[in-house]
Design an enzyme around this catalytic site. Structure first.
Site, PDB file in Angstrom:
ATOM      1  N   GLY A  11     -12.222  11.970   1.968  1.00 58.32           N
ATOM      2  CA  GLY A  11     -13.760  11.615   1.394  1.00 58.32           C
ATOM      3  C   GLY A  11     -14.159  12.622   2.164  1.00 58.32           C
ATOM      4  O   GLY A  11     -14.026  13.077   4.301  1.00 58.32           O
ATOM      5  N   ASP A  32      -6.044   7.960   0.956  1.00 57.16           N
ATOM      6  CA  ASP A  32      -7.056   8.015   0.082  1.00 57.16           C
ATOM      7  C   ASP A  32      -6.402   8.344  -1.671  1.00 57.16           C
ATOM      8  O   ASP A  32      -4.933   9.459  -2.100  1.00 57.16           O
ATOM      9  CB  ASP A  32      -7.264   9.750  -0.269  1.00 57.16           C
ATOM     10  CG  ASP A  32      -8.700   9.921  -0.526  1.00 57.16           C
ATOM     11  OD1 ASP A  32      -9.826   9.827   0.112  1.00 57.16           O
ATOM     12  OD2 ASP A  32      -8.729  10.081  -2.195  1.00 57.16           O
ATOM     13  N   ASN A  33      -7.431   8.434  -2.721  1.00 55.52           N
ATOM     14  CA  ASN A  33      -6.459   7.771  -4.483  1.00 55.52           C
ATOM     15  C   ASN A  33      -7.241   9.463  -4.707  1.00 55.52           C
ATOM     16  O   ASN A  33      -7.482   9.594  -6.003  1.00 55.52           O
ATOM     17  CB  ASN A  33      -7.079   7.104  -4.933  1.00 55.52           C
ATOM     18  CG  ASN A  33      -8.476   6.608  -5.063  1.00 55.52           C
ATOM     19  OD1 ASN A  33      -9.215   7.366  -4.665  1.00 55.52           O
ATOM     20  ND2 ASN A  33      -8.061   6.076  -6.548  1.00 55.52           N
ATOM     21  N   TYR A  62       2.441  -0.386   1.546  1.00 59.30           N
ATOM     22  CA  TYR A  62       3.284  -1.121   3.123  1.00 59.30           C
ATOM     23  C   TYR A  62       3.723   0.436   3.460  1.00 59.30           C
ATOM     24  O   TYR A  62       3.611   1.809   2.872  1.00 59.30           O
ATOM     25  CB  TYR A  62       4.335  -0.691   2.051  1.00 59.30           C
ATOM     26  CG  TYR A  62       5.690  -0.708   2.994  1.00 59.30           C
ATOM     27  CD1 TYR A  62       6.084  -1.643   3.647  1.00 59.30           C
ATOM     28  CD2 TYR A  62       6.370   0.758   3.570  1.00 59.30           C
ATOM     29  CE1 TYR A  62       7.162  -1.786   4.264  1.00 59.30           C
ATOM     30  CE2 TYR A  62       7.755   0.359   3.832  1.00 59.30           C
ATOM     31  CZ  TYR A  62       8.056  -0.558   4.504  1.00 59.30           C
ATOM     32  OH  TYR A  62       9.066  -0.101   5.585  1.00 59.30           O
ATOM     33  N   TYR A 145     -22.028  -1.387  -5.836  1.00 56.30           N
ATOM     34  CA  TYR A 145     -21.987  -0.933  -4.800  1.00 56.30           C
ATOM     35  C   TYR A 145     -22.186  -2.137  -3.443  1.00 56.30           C
ATOM     36  O   TYR A 145     -21.551  -2.148  -2.184  1.00 56.30           O
ATOM     37  CB  TYR A 145     -22.479   0.079  -4.084  1.00 56.30           C
ATOM     38  CG  TYR A 145     -22.045   1.332  -2.626  1.00 56.30           C
ATOM     39  CD1 TYR A 145     -20.901   1.121  -2.613  1.00 56.30           C
ATOM     40  CD2 TYR A 145     -23.154   1.103  -1.505  1.00 56.30           C
ATOM     41  CE1 TYR A 145     -20.848   1.986  -0.999  1.00 56.30           C
ATOM     42  CE2 TYR A 145     -23.239   2.225  -0.618  1.00 56.30           C
ATOM     43  CZ  TYR A 145     -21.181   2.973  -0.355  1.00 56.30           C
ATOM     44  OH  TYR A 145     -21.405   2.942   0.293  1.00 56.30           O
TER      45      TYR A 145
END
Ligand code: UDP
Length: 311
Positions: A11, A32-33, A62, A145
């Site tokens: 990000g 990060d996804n 993990y 948020y």
């Protein structure tokens, strides 16, 4: 060599942190996804001490081997993004923070939570000091948020008190600079985009609401200083220079050397009227204060947007 995990590492803030920690001699695992982060933010990092893992931090984590620091920066952070992804925002702040803290406990790592000035909501105390409890609407659109981050702070303090984990909480105020997404909806990229394309600057409400803008290099330095301190209670990091959004629109015009039309649009629900950090704690405890002026930071940001994101 310290080994550090950065969630949300692709990000805006996460990618700058990856670079800073590599420069300080860390091995960095970036997770990060890519829901709001992008590979474009990290693809220039060619370093054998750097690894990227594409994973959603709300799932079981993990990581093989020791970890010394976990910096939990994963979350949508722009009002447009968290209103578009309300459930993910609540999940990453709650479940994601739980997973990251669980990993910190397992590895006996120092855990640092990226919290926010949004925990103060629409503040009734000005400027905001860390001991102010805030004025948040839990059921408003921004509540997803604000409450996720408030919960994340509570969980972090619980792991600290109950499990003895070494934790830090940084409350980040409005930050800007290279690698913000051009269309993430926040006022800095929005106005830069509009000025670059000769469009009117969209000022929400009467433009008298205030914000205090911190340049990204200052913010990242403050986060690092907090990380290596031993302070477990929250610390504000931000630039105390407070301006109205109308004044910000003027600063943009000055930076571009043009005069743009200003178009007034409705104020979003629960948009805070004021925001200014009291940074006394960061100054006395960490010896930190911002160095980059708004004019200097804006010039660098505009240059970056022109080169990389002018499309
Ligand atoms: N804002 C604005 N025009 C825009 C985008 C934002 O006037 O095109 C205002 C917004 O209403 C808020 C301030 O600028 O008062 C900062 O908004 P931003 O989304 O950057 O972050 P916030 O501080 O609200 O989280």
């Amino acid at each position: 060599m310290p080994r550090t995990l950065i969630t949300g590492g692709a990000g805006f803030l996460g990618s700058h942190l990856c670079e800073l920690l590599l420069s300080k001699g860390h091995e960095v695992i970036c997770m990060d996804n890519l829901s709001t982060g992008t590979i474009g933010n990290i693809e220039h990092i060619h370093d054998e001490r750097f690894t990227f893992i594409k994973q959603d931090v709300t799932e079981y984590l993990y990581i093989k081997g020791p970890i010394d620091y976990i910096l939990h920066f994963a979350s949508p952070a722009s009002p447009v993004d968290y209103i578009r992804m309300p459930i993910q925002t609540l999940k990453v702040g709650s479940l994601g923070t739980h997973k990251a803290l669980g990993l910190a406990k397992e590895k006996q790592a120092v855990f640092l939570l990226a919290s926010t000035s949004e925990v103060y909501g629409d503040p009734l105390v000005h400027p905001q000091k860390e001991d102010y409890w805030g004025n948040v609407n839990p059921i408003g659109p921004r509540g997803v948020y604000d409450e996720a981050k408030r919960f994340a702070e509570a969980l972090t303090m619980a792991y600290h008190r109950y499990h003895g984990i070494s934790t830090r909480i940084v409350r980040i105020f409005n930050t800007y600079g290279p690698r913000m997404r051009l269309h993430d909806g926040r006022v800095v990229p929005q106005f830069v985009y509009q000025a670059l394309h000769g469009k009117p600057l969209t000022v929400y409400g009467d433009g008298k609401q205030t914000r205090s803008f911190c340049y990204v290099s200052d913010l990242i330095e403050g986060v690092f200083k907090l990380m290596v301190s031993s302070e477990s209670e929250p610390v504000n990091i931000g630039n105390p220079r407070e301006i109205t959004i109308l004044e910000f629109a003027e600063a943009i015009q000055k930076a571009f050397g043009t005069s743009c039309e200003v178009r007034f649009e409705p104020l979003p629900v629960d948009d805070p009227k004021t925001r200014q950090p009291d940074i006394t704690k960061a100054q006395t405890l960490l010896g930190w204060k911002p160095k980059v002026s708004l004019e200097e930071g804006l010039a660098k940001t505009i240059e970056w947007f022109k080169t990389y994101r002018a499309e």
